[in-house]
Design a protein around this motif. Structure first.
Motif, PDB file in Angstrom:
ATOM      1  N   GLU A  56      54.161  15.980  31.071  1.00 19.26           N
ATOM      2  CA  GLU A  56      54.843  16.130  32.361  1.00 19.26           C
ATOM      3  C   GLU A  56      53.836  16.332  33.492  1.00 19.26           C
ATOM      4  O   GLU A  56      52.639  16.517  33.253  1.00 19.26           O
ATOM      5  CB  GLU A  56      55.823  17.299  32.271  1.00 19.26           C
ATOM      6  CG  GLU A  56      56.911  17.030  31.234  1.00 19.26           C
ATOM      7  CD  GLU A  56      57.923  18.158  31.119  1.00 19.26           C
ATOM      8  OE1 GLU A  56      57.704  19.243  31.696  1.00 19.26           O
ATOM      9  OE2 GLU A  56      58.931  17.941  30.431  1.00 19.26           O
ATOM     10  N   ASN A  57      54.373  16.284  34.708  1.00 18.87           N
ATOM     11  CA  ASN A  57      53.525  16.422  35.895  1.00 18.87           C
ATOM     12  C   ASN A  57      54.262  17.227  36.946  1.00 18.87           C
ATOM     13  O   ASN A  57      55.492  17.124  37.064  1.00 18.87           O
ATOM     14  CB  ASN A  57      53.168  15.033  36.445  1.00 18.87           C
ATOM     15  CG  ASN A  57      52.079  15.097  37.494  1.00 18.87           C
ATOM     16  OD1 ASN A  57      52.325  15.418  38.651  1.00 18.87           O
ATOM     17  ND2 ASN A  57      50.868  14.813  37.082  1.00 18.87           N
ATOM     18  N   LEU A  58      53.516  17.995  37.710  1.00 15.34           N
ATOM     19  CA  LEU A  58      54.100  18.793  38.801  1.00 15.34           C
ATOM     20  C   LEU A  58      54.889  17.904  39.756  1.00 15.34           C
ATOM     21  O   LEU A  58      55.901  18.320  40.313  1.00 15.34           O
ATOM     22  CB  LEU A  58      52.976  19.533  39.534  1.00 15.34           C
ATOM     23  CG  LEU A  58      53.398  20.395  40.720  1.00 15.34           C
ATOM     24  CD1 LEU A  58      54.395  21.468  40.295  1.00 15.34           C
ATOM     25  CD2 LEU A  58      52.179  21.039  41.348  1.00 15.34           C
ATOM     26  N   SER A  59      54.409  16.695  39.978  1.00 16.21           N
ATOM     27  CA  SER A  59      55.194  15.707  40.718  1.00 16.21           C
ATOM     28  C   SER A  59      56.135  15.062  39.696  1.00 16.21           C
ATOM     29  O   SER A  59      55.761  14.118  38.986  1.00 16.21           O
ATOM     30  CB  SER A  59      54.262  14.673  41.355  1.00 16.21           C
ATOM     31  OG  SER A  59      55.046  13.675  41.978  1.00 16.21           O
ATOM     32  N   PHE A  60      57.330  15.603  39.567  1.00 17.01           N
ATOM     33  CA  PHE A  60      58.187  15.386  38.398  1.00 17.01           C
ATOM     34  C   PHE A  60      58.328  13.932  37.913  1.00 17.01           C
ATOM     35  O   PHE A  60      58.269  13.692  36.714  1.00 17.01           O
ATOM     36  CB  PHE A  60      59.576  15.992  38.629  1.00 17.01           C
ATOM     37  CG  PHE A  60      59.556  17.503  38.753  1.00 17.01           C
ATOM     38  CD1 PHE A  60      58.511  18.260  38.230  1.00 17.01           C
ATOM     39  CD2 PHE A  60      60.580  18.163  39.391  1.00 17.01           C
ATOM     40  CE1 PHE A  60      58.482  19.641  38.347  1.00 17.01           C
ATOM     41  CE2 PHE A  60      60.573  19.552  39.509  1.00 17.01           C
ATOM     42  CZ  PHE A  60      59.523  20.287  38.991  1.00 17.01           C
ATOM     43  N   PRO A  61      58.506  12.971  38.834  1.00 18.44           N
ATOM     44  CA  PRO A  61      58.725  11.608  38.301  1.00 18.44           C
ATOM     45  C   PRO A  61      57.499  11.019  37.612  1.00 18.44           C
ATOM     46  O   PRO A  61      57.601   9.999  36.952  1.00 18.44           O
ATOM     47  CB  PRO A  61      59.077  10.778  39.547  1.00 18.44           C
ATOM     48  CG  PRO A  61      59.250  11.737  40.660  1.00 18.44           C
ATOM     49  CD  PRO A  61      58.590  13.011  40.289  1.00 18.44           C
ATOM     50  N   GLN A  62      56.348  11.661  37.799  1.00 19.03           N
ATOM     51  CA  GLN A  62      55.114  11.092  37.246  1.00 19.03           C
ATOM     52  C   GLN A  62      54.895  11.423  35.768  1.00 19.03           C
ATOM     53  O   GLN A  62      53.999  10.862  35.141  1.00 19.03           O
ATOM     54  CB  GLN A  62      53.902  11.581  38.056  1.00 19.03           C
ATOM     55  CG  GLN A  62      53.965  11.251  39.529  1.00 19.03           C
ATOM     56  CD  GLN A  62      54.059   9.762  39.786  1.00 19.03           C
ATOM     57  OE1 GLN A  62      53.605   8.962  38.976  1.00 19.03           O
ATOM     58  NE2 GLN A  62      54.655   9.392  40.898  1.00 19.03           N
ATOM     59  N   GLY A  63      55.694  12.327  35.238  1.00 21.93           N
ATOM     60  CA  GLY A  63      55.555  12.640  33.813  1.00 21.93           C
ATOM     61  C   GLY A  63      56.118  11.515  32.965  1.00 21.93           C
ATOM     62  O   GLY A  63      56.795  10.612  33.462  1.00 21.93           O
ATOM     63  N   TRP A  64      55.810  11.571  31.646  1.00 24.75           N
ATOM     64  CA  TRP A  64      56.364  10.531  30.776  1.00 24.75           C
ATOM     65  C   TRP A  64      56.716  11.094  29.401  1.00 24.75           C
ATOM     66  O   TRP A  64      56.306  12.196  29.037  1.00 24.75           O
ATOM     67  CB  TRP A  64      55.445   9.314  30.678  1.00 24.75           C
ATOM     68  CG  TRP A  64      54.110   9.538  30.041  1.00 24.75           C
ATOM     69  CD1 TRP A  64      53.815   9.457  28.709  1.00 24.75           C
ATOM     70  CD2 TRP A  64      52.890   9.869  30.706  1.00 24.75           C
ATOM     71  NE1 TRP A  64      52.485   9.712  28.511  1.00 24.75           N
ATOM     72  CE2 TRP A  64      51.890   9.967  29.719  1.00 24.75           C
ATOM     73  CE3 TRP A  64      52.540  10.091  32.045  1.00 24.75           C
ATOM     74  CZ2 TRP A  64      50.560  10.279  30.023  1.00 24.75           C
ATOM     75  CZ3 TRP A  64      51.227  10.409  32.357  1.00 24.75           C
ATOM     76  CH2 TRP A  64      50.255  10.496  31.343  1.00 24.75           C
ATOM     77  N   CYS A  65      57.450  10.295  28.677  1.00 22.61           N
ATOM     78  CA  CYS A  65      58.003  10.701  27.379  1.00 22.61           C
ATOM     79  C   CYS A  65      56.969  10.609  26.254  1.00 22.61           C
ATOM     80  O   CYS A  65      55.910   9.976  26.405  1.00 22.61           O
ATOM     81  CB  CYS A  65      59.193   9.812  27.018  1.00 22.61           C
ATOM     82  SG  CYS A  65      60.628  10.017  28.086  1.00 22.61           S
ATOM     83  N   ALA A  66      57.325  11.195  25.107  1.00 19.64           N
ATOM     84  CA  ALA A  66      56.450  11.164  23.932  1.00 19.64           C
ATOM     85  C   ALA A  66      56.274   9.742  23.384  1.00 19.64           C
ATOM     86  O   ALA A  66      55.185   9.378  22.917  1.00 19.64           O
ATOM     87  CB  ALA A  66      57.043  12.051  22.840  1.00 19.64           C
TER      88      ALA A  66
ATOM     89  N   LEU B 234      68.877  16.706  17.556  1.00 21.38           N
ATOM     90  CA  LEU B 234      68.235  15.395  17.467  1.00 21.38           C
ATOM     91  C   LEU B 234      67.870  14.928  18.862  1.00 21.38           C
ATOM     92  O   LEU B 234      68.509  15.311  19.839  1.00 21.38           O
ATOM     93  CB  LEU B 234      69.183  14.370  16.824  1.00 21.38           C
ATOM     94  CG  LEU B 234      69.614  14.649  15.386  1.00 21.38           C
ATOM     95  CD1 LEU B 234      70.585  13.577  14.917  1.00 21.38           C
ATOM     96  CD2 LEU B 234      68.423  14.733  14.450  1.00 21.38           C
ATOM     97  N   CYS B 235      66.844  14.086  18.949  1.00 19.80           N
ATOM     98  CA  CYS B 235      66.415  13.569  20.260  1.00 19.80           C
ATOM     99  C   CYS B 235      66.372  12.040  20.213  1.00 19.80           C
ATOM    100  O   CYS B 235      65.313  11.453  19.971  1.00 19.80           O
ATOM    101  CB  CYS B 235      65.045  14.128  20.636  1.00 19.80           C
ATOM    102  SG  CYS B 235      64.442  13.565  22.244  1.00 19.80           S
ATOM    103  N   PRO B 236      67.500  11.388  20.416  1.00 22.15           N
ATOM    104  CA  PRO B 236      67.474   9.930  20.488  1.00 22.15           C
ATOM    105  C   PRO B 236      66.639   9.502  21.694  1.00 22.15           C
ATOM    106  O   PRO B 236      66.736  10.114  22.758  1.00 22.15           O
ATOM    107  CB  PRO B 236      68.945   9.546  20.700  1.00 22.15           C
ATOM    108  CG  PRO B 236      69.736  10.777  20.392  1.00 22.15           C
ATOM    109  CD  PRO B 236      68.831  11.942  20.678  1.00 22.15           C
ATOM    110  N   PRO B 237      65.778   8.493  21.530  1.00 23.75           N
ATOM    111  CA  PRO B 237      64.935   8.057  22.663  1.00 23.75           C
ATOM    112  C   PRO B 237      65.786   7.733  23.889  1.00 23.75           C
ATOM    113  O   PRO B 237      66.886   7.189  23.753  1.00 23.75           O
ATOM    114  CB  PRO B 237      64.254   6.793  22.130  1.00 23.75           C
ATOM    115  CG  PRO B 237      64.277   6.934  20.653  1.00 23.75           C
ATOM    116  CD  PRO B 237      65.513   7.713  20.322  1.00 23.75           C
ATOM    117  N   CYS B 238      65.277   8.071  25.074  1.00 22.56           N
ATOM    118  CA  CYS B 238      66.002   7.786  26.313  1.00 22.56           C
ATOM    119  C   CYS B 238      66.044   6.262  26.529  1.00 22.56           C
ATOM    120  O   CYS B 238      65.370   5.489  25.834  1.00 22.56           O
ATOM    121  CB  CYS B 238      65.344   8.492  27.490  1.00 22.56           C
ATOM    122  SG  CYS B 238      63.826   7.703  28.074  1.00 22.56           S
ATOM    123  N   GLY B 239      66.824   5.851  27.515  1.00 20.10           N
ATOM    124  CA  GLY B 239      67.006   4.416  27.757  1.00 20.10           C
ATOM    125  C   GLY B 239      65.707   3.685  28.015  1.00 20.10           C
ATOM    126  O   GLY B 239      65.456   2.597  27.468  1.00 20.10           O
ATOM    127  N   GLY B 240      64.862   4.281  28.886  1.00 20.38           N
ATOM    128  CA  GLY B 240      63.586   3.635  29.200  1.00 20.38           C
ATOM    129  C   GLY B 240      62.713   3.500  27.967  1.00 20.38           C
ATOM    130  O   GLY B 240      62.038   2.479  27.763  1.00 20.38           O
TER     131      GLY B 240
END
Ligand code: DUR
Ligand code: ZN
Length: 130
Positions: A43-53, A81-87
């Motif tokens: 993740e990143n303090l600038s929230f949209p800049q973080g990314w998934c595993a 459970l953590c189904p992968p997000c759409g992206g």
């Protein structure tokens, strides 16, 4: 043997950088070169800049020489459970086939197995772009 992938995803989750969501996720790919590649969310303090595993693991696979996802495991610390997000489904599909298995894990092990086609039905395909 999906259990080794589960263990790799669980170990990868420890590397998550998730101070904002406090939602660590781990992913592990068995690639066509026989190797296991792992990733965690960053993740990143600038929230949209973080990314998934999942994209972390995909990036490791590509840079390690793997070309195709044979099977993949995903685990989150705080969800059953953590189904992968759409992206992530779209990103995974770039390197998978319709029958590629995705293992949804909890802290005990693999709890649900889904194919790529089940996770992303009617996925975008065209022969125009190659
Ligand atoms: O498929 C997913 C869905 C979410 N997350 C991460 C993104 C963010 O850091 C946190 C909360 O959404 O979980 C993943 O790593 N993979
Ligand atoms: Zn995602």
């Amino acid at each position: 043997m999906a259990h080794d992938l589960f263990e790799a995803a669980r170990d990868a989750m420890k590397f998550a950088h998730a101070p904002y969501s406090k939602f660590p996720v781990g992913a592990a790919i068995r690639a066509d070169d026989g190797k296991i590649y792992t990733g965690a969310n960053i993740e990143n303090l600038s929230f949209p800049q973080g990314w998934c595993a999942e994209p972390t693991a995909i990036g490791c696979m590509i840079m390690g020489g793997g070309k195709k996802i044979v099977e993949m495991a995903v685990i989150a610390e705080k969800l059953a459970l953590c189904p992968p997000c759409g992206g992530c489904r779209q990103k995974i599909s770039e390197f998978a086939s319709a029958t590629t298995k995705i293992y949804l894990c909890d802290e005990v092990g693999v709890q649900k197995t889904m194919t790529m086609d089940e996770l992303l039905p009617l996925s975008f395909k065209t022969d125009i772009l190659g």
